[in-house]
Motif scaffolding. Structure first.
Motif, PDB file in Angstrom:
ATOM      1  N   UNK A 230       0.860  -1.190   0.000  1.00  0.00           N
ATOM      2  CA  UNK A 230       0.000   0.000   0.000  1.00  0.00           C
ATOM      3  C   UNK A 230       0.889   1.231   0.000  1.00  0.00           C
ATOM      4  N   UNK A 231       0.564   2.210  -0.833  1.00  0.00           N
ATOM      5  CA  UNK A 231       1.359   3.432  -0.934  1.00  0.00           C
ATOM      6  C   UNK A 231       0.545   4.630  -0.459  1.00  0.00           C
ATOM      7  N   UNK A 232       1.147   5.420   0.422  1.00  0.00           N
ATOM      8  CA  UNK A 232       0.587   6.697   0.857  1.00  0.00           C
ATOM      9  C   UNK A 232       1.382   7.775   0.121  1.00  0.00           C
ATOM     10  N   UNK A 233       0.791   8.292  -0.956  1.00  0.00           N
ATOM     11  CA  UNK A 233       1.506   9.217  -1.841  1.00  0.00           C
ATOM     12  C   UNK A 233       1.331  10.662  -1.387  1.00  0.00           C
ATOM     13  N   UNK A 234       2.454  11.363  -1.201  1.00  0.00           N
ATOM     14  CA  UNK A 234       2.409  12.759  -0.797  1.00  0.00           C
ATOM     15  C   UNK A 234       1.891  12.928   0.619  1.00  0.00           C
ATOM     16  N   UNK A 235       2.495  12.214   1.569  1.00  0.00           N
ATOM     17  CA  UNK A 235       2.007  12.193   2.958  1.00  0.00           C
ATOM     18  C   UNK A 235       2.260  13.494   3.707  1.00  0.00           C
ATOM     19  N   UNK A 236       3.145  14.336   3.188  1.00  0.00           N
ATOM     20  CA  UNK A 236       3.342  15.641   3.809  1.00  0.00           C
ATOM     21  C   UNK A 236       4.616  15.782   4.610  1.00  0.00           C
ATOM     22  N   UNK A 237       4.610  16.744   5.512  1.00  0.00           N
ATOM     23  CA  UNK A 237       5.830  17.139   6.210  1.00  0.00           C
ATOM     24  C   UNK A 237       6.256  16.186   7.320  1.00  0.00           C
ATOM     25  N   UNK A 238       5.343  15.346   7.807  1.00  0.00           N
ATOM     26  CA  UNK A 238       5.659  14.413   8.881  1.00  0.00           C
ATOM     27  C   UNK A 238       5.073  13.040   8.569  1.00  0.00           C
ATOM     28  N   UNK A 239       5.338  12.076   9.426  1.00  0.00           N
ATOM     29  CA  UNK A 239       4.949  10.685   9.170  1.00  0.00           C
ATOM     30  C   UNK A 239       3.523  10.344   9.611  1.00  0.00           C
ATOM     31  N   UNK A 240       2.801  11.302  10.152  1.00  0.00           N
ATOM     32  CA  UNK A 240       1.520  11.023  10.814  1.00  0.00           C
ATOM     33  C   UNK A 240       0.555  10.171   9.992  1.00  0.00           C
ATOM     34  N   UNK A 241       0.221  10.624   8.784  1.00  0.00           N
ATOM     35  CA  UNK A 241      -0.848   9.957   8.039  1.00  0.00           C
ATOM     36  C   UNK A 241      -0.465   8.545   7.613  1.00  0.00           C
TER      37      UNK A 241
END
Length: 282
Positions: free
Chosen positions: A59-70
């Motif tokens: 599973x890929x979380x693409x463009x998760x942002x500035x931190x690892x949260x999501x």
């Protein structure tokens, strides 16, 4: 009716498609714990069969942002379905990848974080069964959406699903399009924290990029939101028993004329999913 977007211009998301260079542009990076909980719950509960049937549960979380949260949140939800799921966060910014890795350095069995973009290049290879791309395409032009969808879908495993959408800063209002690898876009989901929802039209500002500029007369999504507002007004008496009952009554009303794909079990959660054909840009 708006003029159909030009298809001749190369989308920004694909102008950097060179060997070893991630495809796409950096997002603002806004993130936070549980911000994407509504789509995570939906994936874990309605798409569990895809994970269970997968030989390689990537599973890929693409463009998760500035931190690892999501990405951490996504892994937590999906491991309830498939304990051996491999969740990989991809970001186009090397600094964000380094920061995310630092965030999880002390965690055992944490998600992986790598440099990557729309090409979905995962170290070691593999085609993901699920891809989440949230608040990624919001910064792009509408004309770039179709090509971005096509590229992402082409990298999915057979039977895979792409979920592309948008939410507000706290994750209380969210919408997303589900795209099947073989069939393309199949559904639109509206999801909200009902206690803060003045009415269905409030979700308009969080529509996915493919639809947000289509909320004008003559377009399906505009007709949907108008119909939802009318149903919401008719359901006012049910509000005596709480906003949840009013939302359920609204969804039940809409289901008489619209291709609603879910039932009261999902409506109770503040969701409504419809067939894409009802809102596809005309």
């Amino acid at each position: 009716m708006p003029r159909p977007p030009e298809q001749s211009a190369a989308p920004r998301a694909h102008r950097r498609d060179r060997v070893g260079v991630p495809v796409g542009s950096p997002t603002r990076g806004t993130t936070g714990p549980d911000r994407l909980r509504r789509v995570e719950r939906w994936l874990a509960q309605t798409q569990a069969r895809r994970l269970r049937a997968s030989v390689d549960p990537l599973v890929v979380d693409l463009g998760y942002g500035a931190r690892a949260f999501t990405t951490l949140d996504l892994q937590r939800w999906l491991r309830r379905v498939r304990p051996d799921v491999r969740v990989v966060g991809l970001e186009i910014s090397p600094e964000r990848v380094q920061r995310a890795r630092a965030d999880v350095a002390a965690r055992a069995d944490a998600p992986e974080f790598h440099l990557g973009g729309f090409e979905l290049g995962v170290p070691g290879g593999g085609a993901p069964v699920l891809v989440r791309a949230f608040n990624v395409l919001r910064q792009y032009d509408e004309a770039e959406v179709a090509a971005s969808w096509e590229l992402l879908r082409s990298r999915l495993a057979p039977g895979g699903l792409l979920v592309e959408g948008t939410c507000d800063e706290l994750g209380r209002r969210s919408t997303w399009v589900a795209l099947d690898r073989e069939r393309g876009p199949v559904s639109l989901t509206l999801a909200a924290r009902l206690a803060d929802l003045p009415g269905p039209a409030a979700l308009a500002e969080r529509l996915p990029k493919a639809l947000i500029h289509r909320n004008v007369p003559g377009e399906g999504v505009h007709d949907l939101l108008r119909a939802a507002e009318s149903a919401w007004a008719r359901a006012a008496p049910a509000g005596t028993f709480g906003v949840r009952q009013r939302w359920i009554a609204t969804c039940r009303d809409l289901a008489t004329d619209w291709p609603v794909l879910d039932s009261a079990a999902r409506w109770r959660l503040g969701e409504l999913t419809l067939d894409w054909s009802a809102v596809a840009p005309r």
